[in-house]
Design a protein around this motif. Structure first.
Motif, PDB file in Angstrom:
ATOM      1  N   GLY A   1       0.820  -1.214   0.000  1.00 16.00           N
ATOM      2  CA  GLY A   1       0.000   0.000   0.000  1.00 16.00           C
ATOM      3  C   GLY A   1       0.853   1.262   0.000  1.00 16.00           C
ATOM      4  N   VAL A   2       1.935   1.224   0.741  1.00 18.95           N
ATOM      5  CA  VAL A   2       2.836   2.383   0.826  1.00 18.95           C
ATOM      6  C   VAL A   2       3.424   2.685  -0.555  1.00 18.95           C
ATOM      7  CG1 VAL A   2       5.030   3.210   1.792  1.00 18.95           C
ATOM      8  CG2 VAL A   2       3.404   1.944   3.251  1.00 18.95           C
ATOM      9  N   TYR A   3       3.909   1.633  -1.220  1.00 17.85           N
ATOM     10  CA  TYR A   3       4.527   1.848  -2.536  1.00 17.85           C
ATOM     11  C   TYR A   3       3.491   2.089  -3.634  1.00 17.85           C
ATOM     12  CZ  TYR A   3       9.095   0.697  -0.563  1.00 17.85           C
ATOM     13  OH  TYR A   3      10.255   0.717   0.172  1.00 17.85           O
ATOM     14  N   ASP A   4       2.269   1.536  -3.433  1.00 18.22           N
ATOM     15  CA  ASP A   4       1.189   1.833  -4.376  1.00 18.22           C
ATOM     16  C   ASP A   4       0.889   3.333  -4.391  1.00 18.22           C
ATOM     17  OD1 ASP A   4       0.101  -0.133  -6.033  1.00 18.22           O
ATOM     18  OD2 ASP A   4      -1.015  -1.068  -4.393  1.00 18.22           O
ATOM     19  N   LYS A   5       0.880   3.933  -3.214  1.00 15.94           N
ATOM     20  CA  LYS A   5       0.613   5.379  -3.119  1.00 15.94           C
ATOM     21  C   LYS A   5       1.653   6.176  -3.891  1.00 15.94           C
ATOM     22  CE  LYS A   5      -1.973   5.862   1.190  1.00 15.94           C
ATOM     23  NZ  LYS A   5      -1.443   5.074   2.335  1.00 15.94           N
ATOM     24  N   ARG A   6       2.845   5.615  -4.007  1.00 15.04           N
ATOM     25  CA  ARG A   6       3.915   6.290  -4.755  1.00 15.04           C
ATOM     26  C   ARG A   6       3.897   5.892  -6.229  1.00 15.04           C
ATOM     27  NH1 ARG A   6       9.115   5.433  -0.730  1.00 15.04           N
ATOM     28  NH2 ARG A   6       8.044   5.863   1.227  1.00 15.04           N
ATOM     29  N   ASN A   7       2.899   5.060  -6.574  1.00 11.46           N
ATOM     30  CA  ASN A   7       2.751   4.594  -7.957  1.00 11.46           C
ATOM     31  C   ASN A   7       3.975   3.825  -8.458  1.00 11.46           C
ATOM     32  OD1 ASN A   7       1.417   4.224 -10.385  1.00 11.46           O
ATOM     33  ND2 ASN A   7       2.256   6.114 -11.274  1.00 11.46           N
ATOM     34  N   LEU A   8       4.572   3.017  -7.575  1.00 17.23           N
ATOM     35  CA  LEU A   8       5.781   2.292  -7.959  1.00 17.23           C
ATOM     36  C   LEU A   8       5.537   0.804  -8.220  1.00 17.23           C
ATOM     37  CD1 LEU A   8       8.416   3.761  -5.452  1.00 17.23           C
ATOM     38  CD2 LEU A   8       8.338   4.106  -7.932  1.00 17.23           C
TER      39      LEU A   8
END
Ligand code: ADP
Length: 194
Positions: A158-165
């Motif tokens: 979820g953390v990296y999804d928010k960064r679109n990675l």
């Protein structure tokens, strides 16, 4: 200068893919699991500290894990790009990696998430247990490692999804099929083989 993370549950094939991708993209594959295992085999002070933790399927404390990664990412080859396999696995490790990269004026390009269902990966790990004799590959420890992953590592997505990675790739099928899926997905993000 490609900086990749490989994330996924135990048994998804991270180690296998990491070795192939490192070759393909000309970057070092850095596996915290491998680093810890070689310390255990060599009986170093770090190895003595982490042996029982690993055999129980628990995570090594963040302070120890962050220290070996910070050191490794400071080496010359890793300054020019890397593929991290099995790190970060906790939010504290995400923060440490952010700190390291910020200090290097660098950034992650993509987080590759290898997706596999639990029954499939448990089956793979039990097979590996008979082939390699890894001490953390008993069924009970495998189930525990899955639970630890679900609790501590899956929130990182979820953390990296928010960064679109995050790029999601199914881990089912033959090794070369999975590699091809990853290479395609990376190409769509503008990352090509060296
Ligand atoms: P798997 O992905 O099958 O769990 P690894 O080789 O990546 O296998 O990791 C093996 C063990 O090493 C983990 O169960 C854990 O004890 C330790 N370990 C590896 N990476 C980390 C990490 N980033 N943080 C804490 N412990 C780790």
């Amino acid at each position: 200068m490609t900086r990749l993370l490989l994330v996924g549950p135990p048994g998804a094939g991270k180690g296998t893919q990491a070795a192939i991708l490192a070759e393909t993209y000309g970057i070092p594959a850095i596996s915290t699991g491998d680093m810890f295992r070689s310390n255990v085999v060599n009986g170093t002070p770090l190895g003595l500290q982490v042996k029982a933790i690993m055999e129980a399927g628990e995570y090594v404390p963040d302070a120890l894990t962050n220290e070996i990664v910070a050191e490794r990412l400071g080496e010359a080859d890793a300054r020019a790009g890397f593929l991290l396999d099995g790190y970060p696995r906790t939010l504290d490790q995400v923060n440490e990696l952010d700190r390291i990269l910020l200090a290097q004026n660098a950034a992650l390009d993509v987080v590759v998430l290898l997706e596999a269902d639990i029954d499939e990966v448990v089956g793979r790990l039990l097979k590996r247990a008979t082939e390699q004799g890894r001490l953390d590959d008993t069924e009970e420890v495998i189930r525990h490692r899955m639970a630890v992953y679900a609790e501590q590592t899956s929130p990182l997505i979820g953390v990296y999804d928010k960064r679109n990675l995050v790029v999601r790739v199914t881990a089912l099928g033959a090794v070369d099929e999975v590699t091809a899926r990853i290479v395609d997905a990376l190409a769509q993000r503008g990352i090509s083989a060296s």
